[in-house]
Write an enzyme that holds these catalytic residues in place. Structure first.
Site, PDB file in Angstrom:
ATOM      1  N   GLY A 219     -24.633  12.152 -14.105  1.00 42.80           N
ATOM      2  CA  GLY A 219     -24.559  12.608 -12.928  1.00 42.80           C
ATOM      3  C   GLY A 219     -24.005  12.171 -11.827  1.00 42.80           C
TER       4      GLY A 219
ATOM      5  N   ASP B   1     -23.133   9.641  -8.697  1.00 42.90           N
ATOM      6  CA  ASP B   1     -23.608   7.718  -8.742  1.00 42.90           C
ATOM      7  C   ASP B   1     -23.255   8.007  -8.103  1.00 42.90           C
ATOM      8  OD1 ASP B   1     -22.346   6.260  -9.480  1.00 42.90           O
ATOM      9  OD2 ASP B   1     -22.551   7.890 -11.727  1.00 42.90           O
TER      10      ASP B   1
ATOM     11  N   SER C  40      -7.386   2.571  -3.187  1.00 40.36           N
ATOM     12  CA  SER C  40      -5.782   2.596  -2.783  1.00 40.36           C
ATOM     13  C   SER C  40      -5.587   2.931  -3.635  1.00 40.36           C
ATOM     14  CB  SER C  40      -5.395   1.377  -2.037  1.00 40.36           C
ATOM     15  OG  SER C  40      -6.447   1.530  -0.784  1.00 40.36           O
TER      16      SER C  40
ATOM     17  N   ASP D 293     -18.407  12.007 -16.646  1.00 40.71           N
ATOM     18  CA  ASP D 293     -19.253  11.464 -15.891  1.00 40.71           C
ATOM     19  C   ASP D 293     -18.785  10.069 -16.552  1.00 40.71           C
ATOM     20  OD1 ASP D 293     -21.816  10.873 -14.698  1.00 40.71           O
ATOM     21  OD2 ASP D 293     -22.821  11.305 -15.916  1.00 40.71           O
ATOM     22  N   ILE D 294     -18.929   9.335 -15.655  1.00 41.99           N
ATOM     23  CA  ILE D 294     -19.278   7.620 -15.690  1.00 41.99           C
ATOM     24  C   ILE D 294     -20.321   7.177 -16.162  1.00 41.99           C
ATOM     25  CG2 ILE D 294     -17.811   5.412 -15.221  1.00 41.99           C
ATOM     26  CD1 ILE D 294     -16.181   7.712 -16.208  1.00 41.99           C
TER      27      ILE D 294
ATOM     28  N   GLU E 163       0.895  -0.997  -0.109  1.00 37.72           N
ATOM     29  CA  GLU E 163      -0.315  -0.006   0.144  1.00 37.72           C
ATOM     30  C   GLU E 163       0.755   1.364  -0.130  1.00 37.72           C
ATOM     31  OE1 GLU E 163      -3.401   2.737   2.787  1.00 37.72           O
ATOM     32  OE2 GLU E 163      -3.303  -0.147   2.642  1.00 37.72           O
TER      33      GLU E 163
ATOM     34  N   ASP F 251       1.133   3.832  -3.029  1.00 39.25           N
ATOM     35  CA  ASP F 251       0.576   5.478  -2.204  1.00 39.25           C
ATOM     36  C   ASP F 251       1.688   6.493  -3.562  1.00 39.25           C
ATOM     37  OD1 ASP F 251      -1.759   4.531  -1.749  1.00 39.25           O
ATOM     38  OD2 ASP F 251      -1.658   5.182   0.599  1.00 39.25           O
TER      39      ASP F 251
END
Length: 623
Positions: free
Chosen positions: A603, A605, A542, A584-585, A324, A328
């Site tokens: 929009g 979600d 992550s 937008d997805i 992790e 990052d």
């Protein structure tokens, strides 16, 4: 080009803040009468004990025995912050692109002035501690006095709190916690203490352990070769992305996908980016150099600053490299090079010491990081965190106090991004016969499980996408908080979504009035990183949080180069003028709790939020 102008200077804060009668009252309270203080102190120690907080036996855990009397515990006592509503007002004003004070972030001193508890609360708590033999010299206080920490044994904690501590063991991973199901305080002290922990909190505040999905090791450099020169083009935006990004996500892929190709950030304009790391998560420098050689050759031999807090470690052996932490740092710093980076490694609070009974930290390392960062004069303008836990495992009092501290950072001009989670609407399981989404209130009813801190309304929660063109990734965490009401900046966008849901959909499984999660999204799977000297693919939100944070950091870099203040708390901008800089997805869903979860749609979600960033468009908006 839309220009957003900074508002009042921070130096003008005092004049502004003291004009409204409300602020004047809260910030310049008259001294408390000595007689009143004396009465308060006497009643706090003499009034009958009353339960302050109570929880139930946690699902997924078993108690094995009473905790040893000599086991060490660090009690964290939170005092009320009566001026928080004033601080919140400042936060929204300096974060609203339409407000005259936009960008006029507060200073450390100004935030501390708005964080102080009432004098009588401090005195009452001190008197109570003294009555139990805890001297002033044994108290560790935050700079604004809203936290007090004391180191005691279990026996002393049980005496002070009229509680019984047990050793709780989580059946899923074997972690143990020393906790109680309830604690009590003198009744007259209740108004002076928000909560005391660790008592009833069963959250472990670790990185998303289920975040990482290794798809197999890729040792060959040929893994980065273009797919026979095939280019994928987005008809609407004109963005062109190499087809190889459908299977392997690199720094170049994200720059292409999010329209940041060719932008050069500065190493000297004051902009910086930070990554938080917790127990046993070491960011490895040798792995970083391999990553740079693989994807960012210009960054070879550069590094980042490591800050160790409360026993945090910086073990640079390859065997100790954390997946992790490497994910990052490699992508956050790789995308923003040469922007200076900081990695905070936070360990357990003293006097925590691993022993056969408690092998992991029983305290709250994230609160330790907050103690430190809130006391710093200079803070990176963008900070990403890839951790969280089920909101219901965090006592509401604790969640709200910590969330208020996030607001303090936002008021000072810091953007905080958090992963939205990797279990869809709860457990990631669409099978109704084997779902594990139950309330932790003793009723054990089926319900969606939002995550904290992503549910805090003062942070930017980041969901996940996959592939080119982008669709929602199935594990993207999303839903609605049970602790925090929906903030005003979300009202229109989220209500539109709720209005489109067929009547009765998931009725009773989520709180339609809650803070909605996530706010935005970014790619969240198939990231190519190096861990322990080897390359592999990894995924989860992550990955999404540092990727989105890196884009924000580039925007802050552009503003810094124009001598403009940092963006700070981002959400009021995202839900208004920032919409034009988001894609937008509309395809995908996030199953869990025996359901298909929510759908991505036009929009906002609760799978991908408002969408993914277009750096080029966002840069035009914020400059």
């Amino acid at each position: 080009m839309r220009r957003i102008k900074p508002g009042l200077r921070a130096s003008e804060f005092a004049a502004y803040a003291t004009q409204p009668a409300k602020m004047l009252h809260l910030l310049a309270r008259a001294p408390v009468l000595l007689a009143l203080v004396a009465a308060t102190l006497a009643s706090a120690s003499a009034s009958p004990s009353k339960i302050k907080e109570r929880t139930v036996y946690p699902r997924g855990g078993t108690s094995s025995s009473r905790a040893p009397a000599d086991h060490a515990v660090t009690l964290r006592i939170a005092l009320p912050q009566p001026s928080f509503d004033v601080l919140e007002q400042h936060l929204y004003e300096v974060s609203d692109p339409a407000h005259a004070r936009y960008g006029a972030h507060l200073s450390l001193e100004e935030v501390e002035a708005l964080s102080k508890p009432h004098t009588e609360s401090v005195q009452a708590v001190d008197a109570w501690l003294a009555s139990h033999g805890v001297p002033e010299s044994a108290c560790i206080r935050s700079s604004s006095n809203d936290w007090v920490r004391i180191n005691v044994t279990v026996a002393k904690a049980e005496e002070m709190l009229d509680a019984k501590y047990y050793i709780w063991k989580h059946t899923t991973d074997g972690d143990t916690l020393v906790r109680t199901l309830s604690y009590s305080l003198p009744e007259d002290l209740h108004a002076h203490i928000d909560f005391i922990q660790p008592t009833t909190m069963f959250a472990r505040f670790k990185g998303h352990r289920t975040t990482f999905r290794w798809h197999g090791v890729q040792e060959s450099a040929s893994a980065l070769a273009p797919s026979n020169g095939t280019i994928l083009a987005d008809a609407a935006s004109g963005i062109r992305v190499d087809a190889s990004c459908n299977t392997t996500v690199t720094v170049d892929c994200l720059k292409q996908l999010y329209n940041a190709v060719g932008y050069k950030s500065s190493a000297t304009n004051g902009n910086a980016i930070g990554i938080t790391g917790y127990l046993e998560q070491n960011a490895n420098i040798a792995d970083l150099q391999q990553f740079y050689k693989d994807q960012v050759p210009a960054a070879i031999n550069s590094s980042f600053k490591v800050v160790l807090l409360n026993g945090g470690e910086n073990n640079q052996s390859l065997a100790a490299a954390g997946a992790e932490a490497n994910l990052d740092t490699q992508f956050a710093y790789g995308l923003t090079f040469p922007t200076p980076g900081t990695f905070w490694s936070t360990g357990g609070s003293p006097p925590f010491k691993a022993d056969p009974i408690t092998t992991t930290n029983t305290n709250e390392p994230y609160a330790d990081w907050l103690d430190f960062i809130l006391n710093q004069e200079k803070i990176p303008q963008t900070i990403s965190t890839s951790y969280g836990d089920d909101e219901q495992t965090v006592p509401e009092s604790y969640a709200k106090h910590v969330c208020a501290n996030f607001a303090k950072l936002g008021a000072r001009g810091v953007t905080l991004t958090f992963s939205s989670g990797d279990n869809g609407v709860g457990d990631g399981n669409p099978n109704p016969k084997s779902q594990t989404c139950f309330t932790n209130d003793g009723r054990n009813t089926t319900a969606f499980i939002p995550l904290f801190p992503a549910s805090c309304p003062y942070v930017t929660a980041v969901g996940g996408t996959i592939h080119v063109p982008e669709v929602a990734v199935f594990f993207s965490g999303g839903g609605f908080s049970n602790y925090f009401l929906r903030p005003i900046y979300q009202e229109l966008a989220v209500q539109r979504y709720l209005d489109t849901l067929p009547k009765g959909t998931y009725k009773g499984l989520f709180n339609p009035n809650g803070r909605a999660i996530p706010d935005v999204a970014a790619q969240g799977d198939n990231f190519r990183i190096f861990v322990g000297g080897r390359a592999g693919l990894i995924g989860g939100t992550s990955a999404s949080s540092p990727a989105f944070a890196a884009i924000v950091s580039l925007l802050n870099d552009a503003r810094a180069s124009r001598h403009l203040p940092s963006l700070g708390f981002l959400n009021p901008l995202l839900y208004t003028v920032g919409l034009a800089g988001l894609k937008d997805i509309t395809v995908g869903n996030n199953p869990g709790c025996g359901t298909p979860g929510f759908n991505a749609t036009k929009g906002w979600d609760p799978v991908t939020g408002l969408g993914t960033p277009n750096f080029g468009k966002l840069k035009e908006i914020v400059l």
